[in-house]
Design a protein around this motif. Structure first.
Motif, PDB file in Angstrom:
ATOM      1  N   UNK A 308       0.805  -1.251  -0.009  1.00 40.15           N
ATOM      2  CA  UNK A 308       0.049  -0.012  -0.106  1.00 40.15           C
ATOM      3  C   UNK A 308       0.936   1.321   0.044  1.00 40.15           C
ATOM      4  N   UNK A 309       0.493   2.172  -1.190  1.00 42.00           N
ATOM      5  CA  UNK A 309       1.624   3.386  -1.058  1.00 42.00           C
ATOM      6  C   UNK A 309       0.760   4.479  -0.049  1.00 42.00           C
ATOM      7  N   UNK A 310       1.089   4.720   0.884  1.00 44.57           N
ATOM      8  CA  UNK A 310       0.342   5.798   1.621  1.00 44.57           C
ATOM      9  C   UNK A 310       0.716   6.957   1.563  1.00 44.57           C
ATOM     10  N   UNK A 311       0.066   7.898   0.657  1.00 45.72           N
ATOM     11  CA  UNK A 311       0.654   9.215   0.205  1.00 45.72           C
ATOM     12  C   UNK A 311       1.042  10.159   1.460  1.00 45.72           C
ATOM     13  N   UNK A 312       0.036  10.213   2.238  1.00 42.92           N
ATOM     14  CA  UNK A 312       0.103  11.486   3.252  1.00 42.92           C
ATOM     15  C   UNK A 312       1.058  10.988   4.365  1.00 42.92           C
ATOM     16  N   UNK A 313       1.196   9.607   4.731  1.00 39.21           N
ATOM     17  CA  UNK A 313       1.997   9.062   5.847  1.00 39.21           C
ATOM     18  C   UNK A 313       3.346   9.103   5.359  1.00 39.21           C
ATOM     19  N   UNK A 314       3.738   8.974   4.094  1.00 40.03           N
ATOM     20  CA  UNK A 314       4.954   8.776   3.341  1.00 40.03           C
ATOM     21  C   UNK A 314       5.560   7.330   3.754  1.00 40.03           C
ATOM     22  N   UNK A 315       4.712   6.292   3.474  1.00 37.33           N
ATOM     23  CA  UNK A 315       5.045   4.879   3.696  1.00 37.33           C
ATOM     24  C   UNK A 315       4.392   4.023   2.818  1.00 37.33           C
ATOM     25  N   UNK A 316       5.364   2.822   2.497  1.00 33.33           N
ATOM     26  CA  UNK A 316       4.832   1.635   1.818  1.00 33.33           C
ATOM     27  C   UNK A 316       4.621   0.723   3.138  1.00 33.33           C
ATOM     28  N   UNK A 317       3.497   0.045   3.128  1.00 32.34           N
ATOM     29  CA  UNK A 317       3.245  -0.876   3.968  1.00 32.34           C
ATOM     30  C   UNK A 317       3.069  -2.382   3.197  1.00 32.34           C
ATOM     31  N   UNK A 318       3.259  -3.346   3.887  1.00 38.47           N
ATOM     32  CA  UNK A 318       3.366  -4.721   3.272  1.00 38.47           C
ATOM     33  C   UNK A 318       2.334  -5.596   3.922  1.00 38.47           C
TER      34      UNK A 318
END
Length: 348
Positions: A308-318
């Motif tokens: 998941x490319x989390x635009x506002x939190x600046x992370x990729x989570x798997x």
């Protein structure tokens, strides 16, 4: 899976991000490890040529082409202007002869030629959408968010969240010309954002951003016209929904058996089983993605993991996907990158 893969993450560069992050992928465990960054202004969307030799990225100036080296690194080829404002979506045809861009800011779809050596050439066609949606702030003029050819390569499909339409153009493979041939008129203020097709080309799946559903269509062109027939609408949200939720991304597993949609605002992912014969979807669950504003998704090649490319939190989570239990299990360490916007992968 013993095959080696590399992934490319594009981010906006108005902050700490430098451009395209190149990552080594561990498909078996569903994780990525950053390797290097390629400096490029606002690579908000990317695609890879059908030959798998070249990567094309949106930039502020138009489109940039790279050669993909044997280890997955990128080597600059050229830049090409699209005669307009920065695009938000880019795809290629099956023969690697043309590249298509969608313009959110100026409501323009553009066709450019691709040269045999992978470079992007001249503009061959450009069409500005016209019309008005509602009086709402974001849907009162054209905003094109997706431009891709149908699987039979006959028509260019363009999703316009501004005027609530999917415009279908016949595509001339000889000169790159476009001719408007049909329009799918969606519900008022539904904001049709993106369309994907099943591997066999018989079904299309359209997310409507502001209504939070997927429209499922059958598709054929037996009479040389694009025939879309609505089969069903399926929600992308659960029983409780956060305010200002909008479905943001749609991805299908490579085998076509599963579909995923991310919900910005609600910060969740909906995932479905897909009936390959009827095209219909069965919602398995809607679960949180441990981040803020999942603007885009990537399904790993094995179909058992997603990012998941989390635009506002600046992370990729798997996450590992358990289809039988309808669960997403978070694993691995998130990757930090400011405003991630796009992620694609390539087998080495």
């Amino acid at each position: 899976m013993s095959d080696k893969y590399v992934s490319y993450i594009g981010s906006y560069t108005h902050g700490k991000a430098n451009g395209i992050m190149v990552c080594d992928m561990d498909v078996e465990n569903g994780t990525m490890t950053p390797r290097e960054e390629i400096e490029l202004g606002n690579p908000s969307y990317m695609c890879i040529s059908k030959s798998r030799k070249y990567l094309y990225s949106v930039t502020d100036a138009g489109i940039r082409a790279y050669t993909i080296l044997a280890d997955g690194s990128l080597e600059y080829l050229n830049d090409a202007s699209i005669n307009g404002m920065r695009a938000c979506h880019v795809t290629v045809d099956n023969e690697d002869k043309y590249i298509f861009t969608a313009g959110y800011h100026d409501g323009k779809v553009t066709v450019l030629e691709l040269l045999p050596d992978g470079r992007v050439g001249k503009v061959k066609a450009e069409v500005f959408h016209k019309g008005m949606g509602s009086i709402a702030e974001r849907t009162f003029r054209p905003h094109i968010t997706c431009a891709r050819l149908t699987p039979d390569q006959k028509f260019l499909i363009t999703c316009d969240v501004g005027v609530d339409q999917v415009k279908c153009y016949s595509f001339n493979h000889k000169d790159g010309g476009l001719r408007l041939i049909d329009i799918l008129r969606c519900e008022l203020e539904s904001a049709p954002r993106s369309m994907v097709f099943s591997p066999d080309g018989r079904f299309a799946y359209l997310i409507c951003q502001l209504k939070n559903y997927v429209e499922v269509y059958s598709y054929d062109s037996d009479d040389d016209t694009p025939n879309f027939h609505l089969i069903e609408r399926v929600t992308t949200t659960g029983k409780t929904v956060a305010a200002n939720t909008a479905v943001a991304a749609i991805k299908m597993s490579s085998d076509g058996k599963h579909l995923f949609c991310s919900n910005a605002g609600d910060n969740s992912v909906a995932f479905y089983n897909r009936d390959e014969q009827t095209g219909r979807l069965t919602l398995l669950n809607v679960l949180p993605i441990s981040g803020d504003y999942p603007k885009q998704l990537m399904v790993f090649p094995d179909g058992n993991h997603i990012a998941s490319l989390n635009h506002n939190s600046g992370t990729l989570t798997f996450f590992t996907v358990d289809y039988e239990k309808g669960l997403l299990v978070m694993h691995g360490k998130p990757i930090e990158t400011e405003t991630p916007n796009c992620c694609i992968y390539k087998k080495l």
